[in-house]
Structure formats: structure tokens, C-alpha cells
Write a protein that holds these residues in place. Structure first.
Motif, PDB file in Angstrom:
ATOM      1  N   GLN A 149       0.391  13.917  -2.684  1.00 23.34           N
ATOM      2  CA  GLN A 149       1.667  14.609  -2.522  1.00 23.34           C
ATOM      3  C   GLN A 149       1.489  16.072  -2.907  1.00 23.34           C
ATOM      4  O   GLN A 149       1.231  16.400  -4.062  1.00 23.34           O
ATOM      5  N   PHE A 150       1.628  16.982  -1.935  1.00 25.60           N
ATOM      6  CA  PHE A 150       1.452  18.408  -2.197  1.00 25.60           C
ATOM      7  C   PHE A 150       2.752  19.044  -2.667  1.00 25.60           C
ATOM      8  O   PHE A 150       2.773  19.772  -3.659  1.00 25.60           O
ATOM      9  N   THR A 151       3.832  18.816  -1.936  1.00 25.06           N
ATOM     10  CA  THR A 151       5.155  19.307  -2.329  1.00 25.06           C
ATOM     11  C   THR A 151       6.144  18.164  -2.134  1.00 25.06           C
ATOM     12  O   THR A 151       5.769  17.061  -1.745  1.00 25.06           O
ATOM     13  N   ASP A 152       7.411  18.450  -2.377  1.00 27.73           N
ATOM     14  CA  ASP A 152       8.425  17.410  -2.210  1.00 27.73           C
ATOM     15  C   ASP A 152       8.497  16.902  -0.777  1.00 27.73           C
ATOM     16  O   ASP A 152       8.850  15.740  -0.536  1.00 27.73           O
ATOM     17  N   SER A 153       8.169  17.768   0.194  1.00 19.49           N
ATOM     18  CA  SER A 153       8.312  17.382   1.596  1.00 19.49           C
ATOM     19  C   SER A 153       6.993  17.279   2.353  1.00 19.49           C
ATOM     20  O   SER A 153       6.975  16.793   3.485  1.00 19.49           O
ATOM     21  N   ILE A 154       5.903  17.731   1.775  1.00 19.64           N
ATOM     22  CA  ILE A 154       4.612  17.734   2.456  1.00 19.64           C
ATOM     23  C   ILE A 154       3.618  16.880   1.680  1.00 19.64           C
ATOM     24  O   ILE A 154       3.446  17.061   0.465  1.00 19.64           O
ATOM     25  N   LEU A 168       0.833  -1.199   0.000  1.00 22.38           N
ATOM     26  CA  LEU A 168       0.000   0.000   0.000  1.00 22.38           C
ATOM     27  C   LEU A 168       0.867   1.248   0.000  1.00 22.38           C
ATOM     28  O   LEU A 168       1.817   1.357   0.779  1.00 22.38           O
ATOM     29  N   ASN A 169       0.550   2.194  -0.863  1.00 29.78           N
ATOM     30  CA  ASN A 169       1.249   3.475  -0.892  1.00 29.78           C
ATOM     31  C   ASN A 169       0.847   4.281   0.333  1.00 29.78           C
ATOM     32  O   ASN A 169      -0.335   4.583   0.521  1.00 29.78           O
ATOM     33  N   PRO A 170       1.787   4.646   1.216  1.00 26.99           N
ATOM     34  CA  PRO A 170       1.423   5.386   2.427  1.00 26.99           C
ATOM     35  C   PRO A 170       0.971   6.813   2.160  1.00 26.99           C
ATOM     36  O   PRO A 170       0.397   7.455   3.045  1.00 26.99           O
ATOM     37  N   VAL A 171       1.230   7.304   0.949  1.00 25.49           N
ATOM     38  CA  VAL A 171       0.879   8.684   0.597  1.00 25.49           C
ATOM     39  C   VAL A 171      -0.437   8.702  -0.167  1.00 25.49           C
ATOM     40  O   VAL A 171      -0.592   8.013  -1.175  1.00 25.49           O
ATOM     41  N   ILE A 172      -1.379   9.497   0.323  1.00 23.98           N
ATOM     42  CA  ILE A 172      -2.647   9.666  -0.365  1.00 23.98           C
ATOM     43  C   ILE A 172      -2.524  10.743  -1.436  1.00 23.98           C
ATOM     44  O   ILE A 172      -2.986  10.584  -2.561  1.00 23.98           O
ATOM     45  N   LEU A 186      -0.192  14.266   2.230  1.00 25.94           N
ATOM     46  CA  LEU A 186      -1.260  13.698   3.045  1.00 25.94           C
ATOM     47  C   LEU A 186      -1.050  12.194   3.081  1.00 25.94           C
ATOM     48  O   LEU A 186      -1.036  11.532   2.050  1.00 25.94           O
ATOM     49  N   ARG A 187      -0.874  11.657   4.296  1.00 28.62           N
ATOM     50  CA  ARG A 187      -0.568  10.245   4.456  1.00 28.62           C
ATOM     51  C   ARG A 187      -1.673   9.513   5.205  1.00 28.62           C
ATOM     52  O   ARG A 187      -2.411  10.115   5.991  1.00 28.62           O
ATOM     53  N   TRP A 188      -1.745   8.222   4.957  1.00 22.83           N
ATOM     54  CA  TRP A 188      -2.718   7.398   5.669  1.00 22.83           C
ATOM     55  C   TRP A 188      -2.488   7.462   7.174  1.00 22.83           C
ATOM     56  O   TRP A 188      -3.420   7.387   7.965  1.00 22.83           O
ATOM     57  N   TYR A 189      -1.209   7.587   7.580  1.00 21.25           N
ATOM     58  CA  TYR A 189      -0.887   7.644   8.999  1.00 21.25           C
ATOM     59  C   TYR A 189      -1.530   8.866   9.656  1.00 21.25           C
ATOM     60  O   TYR A 189      -2.087   8.782  10.746  1.00 21.25           O
ATOM     61  N   GLY A 190      -1.443  10.003   8.970  1.00 21.37           N
ATOM     62  CA  GLY A 190      -2.079  11.206   9.488  1.00 21.37           C
ATOM     63  C   GLY A 190      -3.591  11.070   9.542  1.00 21.37           C
ATOM     64  O   GLY A 190      -4.241  11.536  10.486  1.00 21.37           O
ATOM     65  N   GLU A 217       7.655  14.868   8.351  1.00 21.84           N
ATOM     66  CA  GLU A 217       8.735  13.956   8.006  1.00 21.84           C
ATOM     67  C   GLU A 217       8.560  12.597   8.680  1.00 21.84           C
ATOM     68  O   GLU A 217       9.309  11.667   8.403  1.00 21.84           O
ATOM     69  N   GLY A 218       7.570  12.494   9.570  1.00 24.72           N
ATOM     70  CA  GLY A 218       7.316  11.236  10.270  1.00 24.72           C
ATOM     71  C   GLY A 218       8.011  11.203  11.609  1.00 24.72           C
ATOM     72  O   GLY A 218       8.980  11.915  11.856  1.00 24.72           O
ATOM     73  N   GLY A 219       7.488  10.352  12.492  1.00 22.71           N
ATOM     74  CA  GLY A 219       8.095  10.204  13.803  1.00 22.71           C
ATOM     75  C   GLY A 219       7.189  10.669  14.922  1.00 22.71           C
ATOM     76  O   GLY A 219       7.109  11.869  15.202  1.00 22.71           O
ATOM     77  N   MET A 220       6.485   9.730  15.529  1.00 19.36           N
ATOM     78  CA  MET A 220       5.660   9.988  16.714  1.00 19.36           C
ATOM     79  C   MET A 220       5.906   8.840  17.690  1.00 19.36           C
ATOM     80  O   MET A 220       6.033   7.687  17.279  1.00 19.36           O
ATOM     81  N   ALA A 221       5.972   9.165  18.967  1.00 16.64           N
ATOM     82  CA  ALA A 221       6.212   8.143  19.990  1.00 16.64           C
ATOM     83  C   ALA A 221       4.986   8.023  20.877  1.00 16.64           C
ATOM     84  O   ALA A 221       4.527   9.015  21.459  1.00 16.64           O
ATOM     85  N   SER A 222       4.459   6.803  20.992  1.00 12.25           N
ATOM     86  CA  SER A 222       3.250   6.601  21.781  1.00 12.25           C
ATOM     87  C   SER A 222       3.478   6.902  23.258  1.00 12.25           C
ATOM     88  O   SER A 222       2.575   7.369  23.955  1.00 12.25           O
ATOM     89  N   HIS A 223       4.699   6.641  23.747  1.00 16.77           N
ATOM     90  CA  HIS A 223       4.975   6.934  25.154  1.00 16.77           C
ATOM     91  C   HIS A 223       4.976   8.440  25.400  1.00 16.77           C
ATOM     92  O   HIS A 223       4.481   8.922  26.425  1.00 16.77           O
TER      93      HIS A 223
END
Length: 275
Positions: free
Chosen positions: A16-21, A10-14, A23-27, A103-109
Motif C-alpha cells: 500500500q503506497f497511499t490511501d488510494s494507490i 489472500l490479501n489482494p494488496v501486496i 500494488l495489487r496481485w491483480y496488476g 480503483e479497479g475495474g477492467m472488462a475483458s470484452h
């Protein structure tokens, strides 16, 4: 004949607005988790089962979701994983990495700590008992955690070790330019956690509605939720691949070490609530 493993590509990107921004499934999963929590709390409020009037629920989402989960989750990732992996010198040279959530990176703790702080601020502002709010937030937290783990699955991240179980996944995007036949089968640990969180959600609902534990034993539901969520995380980490390079060779990885204080807090809250 054994079933063929599921090929996950599955492509995680729904979008792509710019090179770095993008909309992702994770969001989207995070957003759906907030929405599910909001509507669950709204339902509880209408049934007089939660002390937050309908007009204050948006305020609740601001404190808990934005100030708590988002800021806490990002800060937790930076301090628990990014800095140990890349060093303080790199962080001090580029401290704005904290803000680059895309850029990704979230910690549940970290999100858990942020949620506790956000809920304390909200309870204080609205003159609500903190423990009572802690008990009732665990129900939406469990369902939200399950949804976020599906977001991890869509991202092909926090995957498990190589396995020969029939329900294993081939995470194609982790092995670019590798033929599918050569890609190893791995545990879909994201689904393991999501399933366990759904079970915890069911247990908490039973304790809340069937046993009326939120009213009779303040703090016990919060303790049960902490133990269920973080003990699940602790044991499933044994079959996960290390998330960061610095975890290699550690007896317990960072996720397990960070889970221990929450498990101990859960035990204390149950003991406190039962006596």
C-alpha cells in the motif's frame, strides 16, 4: 467424510503506497500476462513462425498491451458496467473515473476490442497481414487470459454461486466480520475459466504447430480462439454471481450479451477460413 472447503483469505494488496494507490496481485497478474505473451511471441519470432522481427516486439507490446488491452479494458468497464450501474449523470460529473485504474475495474470484452484495434494499428504500421497477426495473437491471449483470471481469484472477485461441491471456496474477504463457519461455499469460477483458457491454449498450439493451420487456413485459429474463450465465458456466467446491481433479473447478464458478437465473429472466421 467430505473434505473441508478451501478458505480463501489472500490479501489482494501486496504493498500500500497511499490511501488510494497500491500494488495489487491483480496488476501483477496483468503484467505477468504481458510478459508471458512477449516471451512467447519472441520465441515464435526466433523460430521464424511469426513475422515480427525481435526489434519490433517492444513496439508490439506498446500497441497491443497498452493502447489495446489496458485502455480498451478500462473503457469497456466504464461503458459496459460503470455507466449502466451509476448512470450518465454521475459519469459526466466525474469523467476522470476512466483514468483511475487503481480503483479497479477492467472488462475483458473491452480489452478484446482494444486488442483488435491495437493489433490493426501495429499490423498497418509494420505492413503485416492483419488476419495472419490475428491468428498468431490468439496463442498468447489464451495463456494471458488464464493468468488474469488468477488475478481475479486473488482479488476475491467474479465469484460463483453458492454450491455444495467439495472443491468450493469460502471467500472470506467478501464477508467481513462473519464467522468462517457461517460463510457460504461458492464456485471458484475464476479457476474454471483459467483452466478452460489453458485447454484452449493447448488446442491452439496443436492447431498452429501440429496442423499448420495458421498458414493453410488464415482466420481459422482466430475463430477457434474467439469461440473457445467467449463460449467459455458465456456458459460459466450462468454459475457466477452478478457483478453489478443492474444485472439482477436479466435473462442474460452483460458478460453473456457481450460474448455473443465475439462468438458469432468466431463462427464467421472459421467459415471464411475453411472456404
Amino acid at each position: 467424510m467430505s473434505a473441508s472447503p478451501y478458505v480463501h483469505d489472500l490479501n489482494p494488496v501486496i504493498w500500500q503506497f497511499t490511501d488510494s494507490i497500491a500494488l495489487r496481485w491483480y496488476g501483477v497478474a496483468y503484467l505477468l500476462g504481458f510478459i508471458a505473451g512477449y516471451f512467447l511471441l519472441s520465441w515464435l519470432s526466433r523460430r521464424k513462425l511469426y513475422p515480427v522481427p525481435q526489434e519490433r516486439l517492444a513496439d508490439f507490446v506498446t500497441y497491443v498491451a497498452i493502447f489495446g488491452v489496458l485502455f480498451g479494458g478500462r473503457l469497456g468497464y466504464v461503458f459496459f458496467y460503470h455507466i449502466p450501474n451509476h448512470g450518465w449523470a454521475q459519469f459526466l460529473a466525474d469523467p476522470f473515473v476512466i483514468l483511475r485504474v487503481w480503483e479497479g475495474g477492467m472488462a475483458s470484452h473491452g480489452a478484446a476490442v482494444g486488442l483488435l484495434i491495437g493489433l490493426w494499428l501495429f499490423s498497418r504500421k509494420n505492413k503485416l497481414p492483419y488476419i495472419w497477426s490475428l491468428d498468431r495473437i490468439m496463442v498468447p491471449v489464451a495463456i494471458g487470459g488464464a493468468i488474469v483470471r488468477l488475478g481475479n481469484l486473488f482479488n476475491s472477485e467474479i465469484v460463483g454461486a453458492v454450491t455444495d461441491v467439495s472443491w468450493g471456496f469460502k471467500f472470506v474477504r467478501l464477508y467481513p466480520n462473519v464467522p468462517i463457519d457461517s460463510i457460504p461455499v461458492q464456485h471458484p469460477t475464476q479457476l474454471y475459466e483459467a483452466f478452460c483458457y489453458l485447454v484452449i491454449f493447448g488446442i491452439l498450439c496443436w492447431l498452429y504447430y501440429g496442423r499448420d493451420l495458421g498458414r493453410r487456413r488464415p482466420g481459422v485459429m482466430f475463430g477457434v480462439g474467439l469461440i473457445g474463450i467467449f463460449l467459455t465465458r458465456f456458459f460459466i456466467e450462468f454459475i457466477k454471481l452478478d457483478q453489478e446491481a443492474f444485472e439482477q433479473g436479466m435473462l442474460l447478464n452483460m458478460g453473456q450479451l457481450l460474448s455473443i458478437p465475439f462468438i458469432l465473429l468466431g463462427i464467421y472466421m472459421i467459415y471464411r477460413g475453411m472456404h
